[in-house]
Design a protein around this motif. Structure first.
Motif, short mmCIF file in Angstrom:
data_model
loop_
_atom_site.label_atom_id
_atom_site.label_comp_id
_atom_site.label_asym_id
_atom_site.label_seq_id
_atom_site.Cartn_x
_atom_site.Cartn_y
_atom_site.Cartn_z
N ILE A 1 116.12 22.47 -1.43
CA ILE A 1 114.91 23.17 -0.96
C ILE A 1 114.63 22.82 0.50
O ILE A 1 114.36 23.70 1.31
N GLU A 2 114.71 21.55 0.83
CA GLU A 2 114.45 21.12 2.21
C GLU A 2 115.47 21.70 3.19
O GLU A 2 115.13 21.98 4.33
N ALA A 3 116.72 21.90 2.74
CA ALA A 3 117.76 22.44 3.61
C ALA A 3 117.67 23.96 3.74
O ALA A 3 118.43 24.56 4.49
N GLY A 4 116.75 24.58 3.00
CA GLY A 4 116.58 26.03 3.07
C GLY A 4 117.53 26.81 2.18
O GLY A 4 117.57 28.04 2.26
N LYS A 5 118.28 26.14 1.33
CA LYS A 5 119.25 26.84 0.46
C LYS A 5 118.57 27.74 -0.57
O LYS A 5 119.20 28.64 -1.10
#
Length: 154
Positions: free
Chosen positions: A68-72
């Motif tokens: 989630i933090e990596a934008g995936k």
């Protein structure tokens, strides 16, 4: 976009699949659970219970936070389901996009006390939820979308 973070000890079942998916219309459900990710039988069972047309992803809590933090997950309308309060609070306090926790179902044990229909919490759960609320996270109880949203008060 994260549409819902829900605590439900059963993870995916009729109530989640039919009520919440019909209401929220997510195109992806993320089951964030450290035990299920390593249990092929439980993963298979969850895959069988997912609704048609909705992607199911099963990740550990750490991998969920990282993805989630990596934008995936940015391309998805995401519903996140965890089995316990500790995991929900960990996700909500680690991920800026999450501003609320829906308490949907926690099973009774010798260490829990009933707070609402199907919501049974330990003293540790209550402390974690109160800490999350102190950090600005909305904590509420709502079994199905048709139910009135009830603020969690310990």
């Amino acid at each position: 976009m994260i549409k819902l973070l829900r605590v439900d000890h059963r993870l995916l079942h009729g109530q989640v699949v039919f009520s919440w998916v019909s209401h929220l219309k997510p195109n992806c459900i993320l089951v964030a659970n450290d035990d299920v990710v390593n249990d092929d039988l439980r993963k298979t069972t969850l895959r069988l219970s997912k609704p048609n047309g909705v992607k199911l992803v099963i990740k550990s809590i750490d991998d969920s936070i990282a993805a989630i933090e990596a934008g995936k997950t940015d391309k998805y309308d995401l519903m996140v389901v965890v089995s316990n309060v500790a995991d929900a609070v960990r996700l909500a306090t680690s991920i800026e996009q999450i501003d609320a926790i829906d308490l949907g179902g926690t099973k009774p044990t010798d260490q829990t006390r009933a707070y609402a229909k199907s919501i049974n919490l330990t003293d540790e759960d209550v402390a974690l939820l109160n800490d999350a609320k102190a950090q600005g996270i909305d904590v509420y109880i709502q079994g199905v979308p048709a139910d009135r949203k009830q603020e969690f008060v310990a």
